[in-house]
Motif scaffolding. Structure first.
Motif, PDB file in Angstrom:
ATOM      1  N   GLY A 200       0.825  -1.085  -0.105  1.00  7.85           N
ATOM      2  CA  GLY A 200       0.054   0.017   0.029  1.00  7.85           C
ATOM      3  C   GLY A 200       0.931   1.378   0.072  1.00  7.85           C
ATOM      4  O   GLY A 200       1.960   1.132   0.404  1.00  7.85           O
ATOM      5  N   ASP A 201       0.191   2.414  -0.266  1.00  6.36           N
ATOM      6  CA  ASP A 201       1.025   3.726  -0.370  1.00  6.36           C
ATOM      7  C   ASP A 201      -0.044   4.806  -0.344  1.00  6.36           C
ATOM      8  O   ASP A 201      -1.023   4.716  -0.856  1.00  6.36           O
ATOM      9  CB  ASP A 201       1.981   3.645  -1.627  1.00  6.36           C
ATOM     10  N   ILE A 202       0.517   5.976  -0.034  1.00  9.82           N
ATOM     11  CA  ILE A 202      -0.202   7.166  -0.052  1.00  9.82           C
ATOM     12  C   ILE A 202       0.890   8.195  -0.140  1.00  9.82           C
ATOM     13  O   ILE A 202       1.885   8.099   0.487  1.00  9.82           O
ATOM     14  CB  ILE A 202      -1.301   7.180   0.921  1.00  9.82           C
ATOM     15  N   ALA A 203       0.450   9.493  -0.740  1.00  8.07           N
ATOM     16  CA  ALA A 203       1.444  10.395  -0.731  1.00  8.07           C
ATOM     17  C   ALA A 203       0.702  11.857  -0.585  1.00  8.07           C
ATOM     18  O   ALA A 203      -0.423  12.177  -1.075  1.00  8.07           O
ATOM     19  CB  ALA A 203       2.444  10.649  -2.036  1.00  8.07           C
ATOM     20  N   ILE A 204       1.274  12.801  -0.259  1.00 10.13           N
ATOM     21  CA  ILE A 204       0.824  14.137   0.069  1.00 10.13           C
ATOM     22  C   ILE A 204       2.036  15.034  -0.657  1.00 10.13           C
ATOM     23  O   ILE A 204       3.107  15.165  -0.436  1.00 10.13           O
ATOM     24  CB  ILE A 204       0.711  14.695   1.474  1.00 10.13           C
ATOM     25  N   ILE A 205       1.522  15.982  -1.603  1.00 11.57           N
ATOM     26  CA  ILE A 205       2.233  16.695  -2.337  1.00 11.57           C
ATOM     27  C   ILE A 205       1.817  18.362  -1.966  1.00 11.57           C
ATOM     28  O   ILE A 205       0.677  18.684  -2.141  1.00 11.57           O
ATOM     29  CB  ILE A 205       2.060  16.648  -3.868  1.00 11.57           C
ATOM     30  N   LYS A 206       2.534  19.285  -1.462  1.00  5.78           N
ATOM     31  CA  LYS A 206       2.410  20.477  -1.266  1.00  5.78           C
ATOM     32  C   LYS A 206       2.107  21.278  -2.346  1.00  5.78           C
ATOM     33  O   LYS A 206       2.786  21.066  -3.455  1.00  5.78           O
ATOM     34  CB  LYS A 206       3.765  21.196  -0.415  1.00  5.78           C
ATOM     35  N   LYS A 207       1.008  22.088  -2.508  1.00  7.20           N
ATOM     36  CA  LYS A 207       0.796  22.522  -3.615  1.00  7.20           C
ATOM     37  C   LYS A 207       0.185  24.248  -3.348  1.00  7.20           C
ATOM     38  O   LYS A 207       0.155  24.841  -4.171  1.00  7.20           O
ATOM     39  CB  LYS A 207      -0.782  22.164  -4.227  1.00  7.20           C
ATOM     40  N   GLY A 208       0.816  24.652  -2.151  1.00  5.97           N
ATOM     41  CA  GLY A 208       0.507  26.043  -1.674  1.00  5.97           C
ATOM     42  C   GLY A 208       0.812  26.337  -0.245  1.00  5.97           C
ATOM     43  O   GLY A 208       1.148  25.215   0.520  1.00  5.97           O
ATOM     44  N   MET A 209       0.781  27.281   0.348  1.00  6.33           N
ATOM     45  CA  MET A 209       0.903  27.557   1.646  1.00  6.33           C
ATOM     46  C   MET A 209       0.018  26.820   2.476  1.00  6.33           C
ATOM     47  O   MET A 209       0.261  26.349   3.481  1.00  6.33           O
ATOM     48  CB  MET A 209       0.693  29.110   2.200  1.00  6.33           C
ATOM     49  N   ASP A 210      -1.372  26.747   2.180  1.00  8.76           N
ATOM     50  CA  ASP A 210      -2.131  26.178   2.914  1.00  8.76           C
ATOM     51  C   ASP A 210      -3.052  25.089   2.145  1.00  8.76           C
ATOM     52  O   ASP A 210      -4.081  24.426   2.497  1.00  8.76           O
ATOM     53  CB  ASP A 210      -3.253  27.008   3.484  1.00  8.76           C
ATOM     54  N   LYS A 211      -2.463  24.590   1.175  1.00  6.90           N
ATOM     55  CA  LYS A 211      -3.109  23.602   0.255  1.00  6.90           C
ATOM     56  C   LYS A 211      -2.212  22.280  -0.012  1.00  6.90           C
ATOM     57  O   LYS A 211      -0.880  22.473  -0.371  1.00  6.90           O
ATOM     58  CB  LYS A 211      -3.534  24.209  -1.004  1.00  6.90           C
TER      59      LYS A 211
END
Length: 162
Positions: free
Chosen positions: A67-78
């Motif tokens: 399994g896997d999951i990721a978070i990619i920063k897209k802005g200061m609060d997003k």
């Protein structure tokens, strides 16, 4: 969730292995073509754009990615949730919920207020889990690049984090 499964942050080499894991998962389950892998490979580099604001977690069982999951920063609060998958043999046992909780907790620690994701209408189980965590669909458009023989829709889902 199986107590023998561990969840850890990624290390060098893992993003390539996740591309392969994801491709094989969706090829087996939905018969997606190589264009799915192409999109995975193109997007995976985003993980390295902000090493503090982005993260990926790998679920392993017997040293194998399950399994896997990721978070990619897209802005200061997003941020954007990406590459969420669970091995077919483990689906419905709570691993997806644990991965999603881990990713959302990271977003809250980083102060992200908005979390978005892209999914497909045929991913019913994932869509149910997203709704359970407060996501709602905001966009829908026809999409068949990964399977020319099937009508499907790409969707954008959003969540406001507390």
């Amino acid at each position: 969730m199986n107590s023998e499964i561990s969840i850890r942050t990624y290390k060098p080499g893992d993003p390539s292995m996740v591309c392969y894991f994801q491709y094989k998962l969706y090829e087996k389950q939905y018969h997606f073509n190589g264009f799915y892998e192409k999109e995975m490979l193109e997007g995976m580099a985003e993980l390295y754009n902000d090493l503090e604001g982005s993260q990926m977690w790998i679920a392993e069982l017997d040293e194998k990615i399950v399994g896997d999951i990721a978070i990619i920063k897209k802005g200061m609060d997003k941020a954007q949730l990406r590459w969420f998958g669970v091995d077919l043999s483990l689906q419905g046992q709570g691993l997806g919920t644990e991965l999603l909780k881990t990713a959302i907790h990271f977003c809250q620690e980083k102060g992200y207020r908005y979390l978005t994701l892209c999914t497909l209408d045929l991913l019913k189980t994932a869509r149910h889990l997203y709704a359970k965590f407060g996501f709602h669909k905001t966009e829908r458009a026809a999409f068949n690049e990964w399977d020319k023989n099937r009508e499907m829709y790409r969707e954008v889902w959003e969540c406001v984090l507390r």
